[in-house]
Design a protein around this motif. Sequence first.
Motif, PDB file in Angstrom:
ATOM      1  N   LEU A  33      15.164  11.106  11.440  1.00 35.35           N
ATOM      2  CA  LEU A  33      13.886  10.528  11.991  1.00 35.35           C
ATOM      3  C   LEU A  33      13.347  11.364  12.943  1.00 35.35           C
ATOM      4  CD1 LEU A  33      15.168   6.708  12.797  1.00 35.35           C
ATOM      5  CD2 LEU A  33      13.699   7.542  10.710  1.00 35.35           C
ATOM      6  N   GLU A  34      14.181  11.900  13.893  1.00 40.30           N
ATOM      7  CA  GLU A  34      13.487  13.058  14.924  1.00 40.30           C
ATOM      8  C   GLU A  34      12.800  14.077  14.151  1.00 40.30           C
ATOM      9  OE1 GLU A  34      13.335  16.140  18.040  1.00 40.30           O
ATOM     10  OE2 GLU A  34      14.501  16.420  15.996  1.00 40.30           O
ATOM     11  N   LYS A  35      13.351  14.472  13.008  1.00 45.22           N
ATOM     12  CA  LYS A  35      12.842  15.760  12.370  1.00 45.22           C
ATOM     13  C   LYS A  35      11.645  15.379  11.598  1.00 45.22           C
ATOM     14  CE  LYS A  35      16.023  18.742  13.231  1.00 45.22           C
ATOM     15  NZ  LYS A  35      16.654  17.868  14.290  1.00 45.22           N
ATOM     16  N   LEU A  36      11.343  13.967  11.260  1.00 43.19           N
ATOM     17  CA  LEU A  36       9.996  13.505  10.759  1.00 43.19           C
ATOM     18  C   LEU A  36       9.029  13.506  11.681  1.00 43.19           C
ATOM     19  CD1 LEU A  36      11.099  10.592   8.073  1.00 43.19           C
ATOM     20  CD2 LEU A  36      10.495  13.089   7.713  1.00 43.19           C
ATOM     21  N   GLY A  37       9.366  13.510  12.752  1.00 42.06           N
ATOM     22  CA  GLY A  37       8.332  13.249  13.997  1.00 42.06           C
ATOM     23  C   GLY A  37       8.615  11.921  14.796  1.00 42.06           C
ATOM     24  N   VAL A  38       9.534  11.296  14.805  1.00 45.33           N
ATOM     25  CA  VAL A  38       9.748   9.997  15.379  1.00 45.33           C
ATOM     26  C   VAL A  38      10.362  10.410  16.898  1.00 45.33           C
ATOM     27  CG1 VAL A  38      11.309   8.079  15.916  1.00 45.33           C
ATOM     28  CG2 VAL A  38      10.305   8.565  13.554  1.00 45.33           C
ATOM     29  N   SER A  74      15.210  16.956  20.389  1.00 44.83           N
ATOM     30  CA  SER A  74      14.417  17.911  21.776  1.00 44.83           C
ATOM     31  C   SER A  74      14.887  17.082  22.614  1.00 44.83           C
ATOM     32  CB  SER A  74      13.022  17.665  21.159  1.00 44.83           C
ATOM     33  OG  SER A  74      12.411  16.260  21.288  1.00 44.83           O
ATOM     34  N   SER A  75      14.381  17.820  23.976  1.00 39.72           N
ATOM     35  CA  SER A  75      14.848  17.455  25.238  1.00 39.72           C
ATOM     36  C   SER A  75      14.041  16.055  25.657  1.00 39.72           C
ATOM     37  CB  SER A  75      14.745  18.425  26.228  1.00 39.72           C
ATOM     38  OG  SER A  75      13.315  18.958  26.289  1.00 39.72           O
ATOM     39  N   ASP A  76      12.710  15.936  25.114  1.00 42.31           N
ATOM     40  CA  ASP A  76      11.936  14.767  25.465  1.00 42.31           C
ATOM     41  C   ASP A  76      12.033  13.655  24.400  1.00 42.31           C
ATOM     42  OD1 ASP A  76      10.682  15.954  23.196  1.00 42.31           O
ATOM     43  OD2 ASP A  76       8.812  16.171  24.307  1.00 42.31           O
ATOM     44  N   PHE A  77      12.987  13.820  23.583  1.00 37.85           N
ATOM     45  CA  PHE A  77      13.388  12.582  22.477  1.00 37.85           C
ATOM     46  C   PHE A  77      13.961  11.413  23.565  1.00 37.85           C
ATOM     47  CE2 PHE A  77      16.070  10.424  19.433  1.00 37.85           C
ATOM     48  CZ  PHE A  77      15.266  10.220  18.241  1.00 37.85           C
ATOM     49  N   GLU A  78      13.279  10.276  23.355  1.00 33.92           N
ATOM     50  CA  GLU A  78      13.732   8.987  23.990  1.00 33.92           C
ATOM     51  C   GLU A  78      14.766   8.205  23.227  1.00 33.92           C
ATOM     52  OE1 GLU A  78      10.357   7.669  27.706  1.00 33.92           O
ATOM     53  OE2 GLU A  78      10.106   6.645  25.427  1.00 33.92           O
ATOM     54  N   ILE A  79      16.008   8.040  23.825  1.00 33.53           N
ATOM     55  CA  ILE A  79      16.867   7.146  23.413  1.00 33.53           C
ATOM     56  C   ILE A  79      17.098   5.775  24.364  1.00 33.53           C
ATOM     57  CG2 ILE A  79      19.304   6.714  22.902  1.00 33.53           C
ATOM     58  CD1 ILE A  79      19.332   9.521  22.395  1.00 33.53           C
ATOM     59  N   LEU A  80      16.969   4.275  23.866  1.00 29.37           N
ATOM     60  CA  LEU A  80      17.131   3.280  24.418  1.00 29.37           C
ATOM     61  C   LEU A  80      18.336   2.890  24.003  1.00 29.37           C
ATOM     62  CD1 LEU A  80      13.709   3.468  23.870  1.00 29.37           C
ATOM     63  CD2 LEU A  80      13.642   1.425  24.969  1.00 29.37           C
ATOM     64  N   PHE A  81      19.103   1.890  24.703  1.00 32.53           N
ATOM     65  CA  PHE A  81      20.281   1.546  24.408  1.00 32.53           C
ATOM     66  C   PHE A  81      20.313  -0.055  24.881  1.00 32.53           C
ATOM     67  CE2 PHE A  81      25.012   0.966  23.875  1.00 32.53           C
ATOM     68  CZ  PHE A  81      25.252   1.877  22.865  1.00 32.53           C
ATOM     69  N   GLY A  82      20.610  -0.772  23.728  1.00 30.87           N
ATOM     70  CA  GLY A  82      20.980  -2.361  24.034  1.00 30.87           C
ATOM     71  C   GLY A  82      21.969  -2.612  24.839  1.00 30.87           C
ATOM     72  N   PRO A 217       8.678   5.320   8.780  1.00 31.24           N
ATOM     73  CA  PRO A 217       8.429   5.638  10.271  1.00 31.24           C
ATOM     74  C   PRO A 217       7.095   5.888  10.596  1.00 31.24           C
ATOM     75  CG  PRO A 217       9.789   7.529   9.345  1.00 31.24           C
ATOM     76  CD  PRO A 217       9.873   6.301   8.156  1.00 31.24           C
ATOM     77  N   LEU A 218       6.441   6.950  10.053  1.00 28.65           N
ATOM     78  CA  LEU A 218       5.111   7.430  10.152  1.00 28.65           C
ATOM     79  C   LEU A 218       3.982   6.551   9.690  1.00 28.65           C
ATOM     80  CD1 LEU A 218       5.693  11.223   9.373  1.00 28.65           C
ATOM     81  CD2 LEU A 218       6.162   9.791  11.476  1.00 28.65           C
ATOM     82  N   GLU A 219       4.477   5.848   8.538  1.00 32.78           N
ATOM     83  CA  GLU A 219       3.387   4.907   8.118  1.00 32.78           C
ATOM     84  C   GLU A 219       3.138   3.798   9.033  1.00 32.78           C
ATOM     85  OE1 GLU A 219       5.477   6.212   4.286  1.00 32.78           O
ATOM     86  OE2 GLU A 219       5.976   6.040   6.534  1.00 32.78           O
ATOM     87  N   VAL A 220       4.291   3.210   9.375  1.00 30.96           N
ATOM     88  CA  VAL A 220       4.125   2.114  10.581  1.00 30.96           C
ATOM     89  C   VAL A 220       3.657   2.446  12.069  1.00 30.96           C
ATOM     90  CG1 VAL A 220       5.428   0.442  12.035  1.00 30.96           C
ATOM     91  CG2 VAL A 220       6.277   0.940   9.608  1.00 30.96           C
TER      92      VAL A 220
END
Length: 276
Positions: A33-38, A74-82, A217-220
């Motif tokens: 997903l990250e490589k796609l631009g998420v 990438s270092s600015d990739f945001e990860i949220l955890f439930g 991912p990108l369409e949504v």
Amino acid sequence: MSLTNNYHIAVPTAFHENENLNVDATLEHIRFLEKLGVNSVLLCASTGEQHSLNLSEKIELIESLESLESLDVSSDFEILFGISSIRQIEAEQLASKISRVPQISSVLIGYPPYILPTQKEALNYTTSIIERVNKQAVIYNNPLRTGFDLSIQSYKDLINNHYISGIKEAGNPQKISELNEVIDSPLIYFAGGEKDLEKKICLGYNGLSSITGNLYPLEVKQRFDSLLKKEDTQDYNLLKNKIDKLFEDSPLPIIKSEISKIENINFGICRTPLGN
């Protein structure tokens, strides 16, 4: 520090055929997903699976995120955890673990199913988690799943006394309009999925937590951004038909099967009874 992304994908957890946790496949999907631009994902929440994970499995997932180098994002990739548990002590242990993992940007705090806490009990539960995690928090209220409904007053108490960066309100969407009238803090109001998204944005929702984004991912995101800008010029029918088809049956087994096909990985099955 506040969340920088108002759109994230709620990723499912991969399991082996014997229903054991598959951390490697889960991380592979995140990298894809990250490589796609998420730019942001949510783990261990919003797919209904986290309550099947025991504490040690959740900690194993957290520990897999401790090195962005090994995760290869990438270092600015945001990860949220439930974080949600029927036992507060386990939620607290999870929060303490997450507090020591800088790669996790924020937590999404959900309420335990079935036990029906009072508003006071829910506030104490939430506060206890926030104090231990020492990170920004998103409050997740989902009465349909839990049987518990966080009140407007409880929302106010939490926002006035703690650093809350967002709310994911899956109950009455009118609550967002009410909160906007009584809360001064800038918040991200996450819609849980694409259903009635246009109406929710009109009520004040300005964020999206998407499960269907695992496949589109990108369409949504393009659809969501266009609605926010009130520039809804794209042809939505094709994407809508795909999403509608996905929810004709139990969506999670279908999503996992499609992830396996699209990404050429063995993302595995759901833990039964899902996928029966």
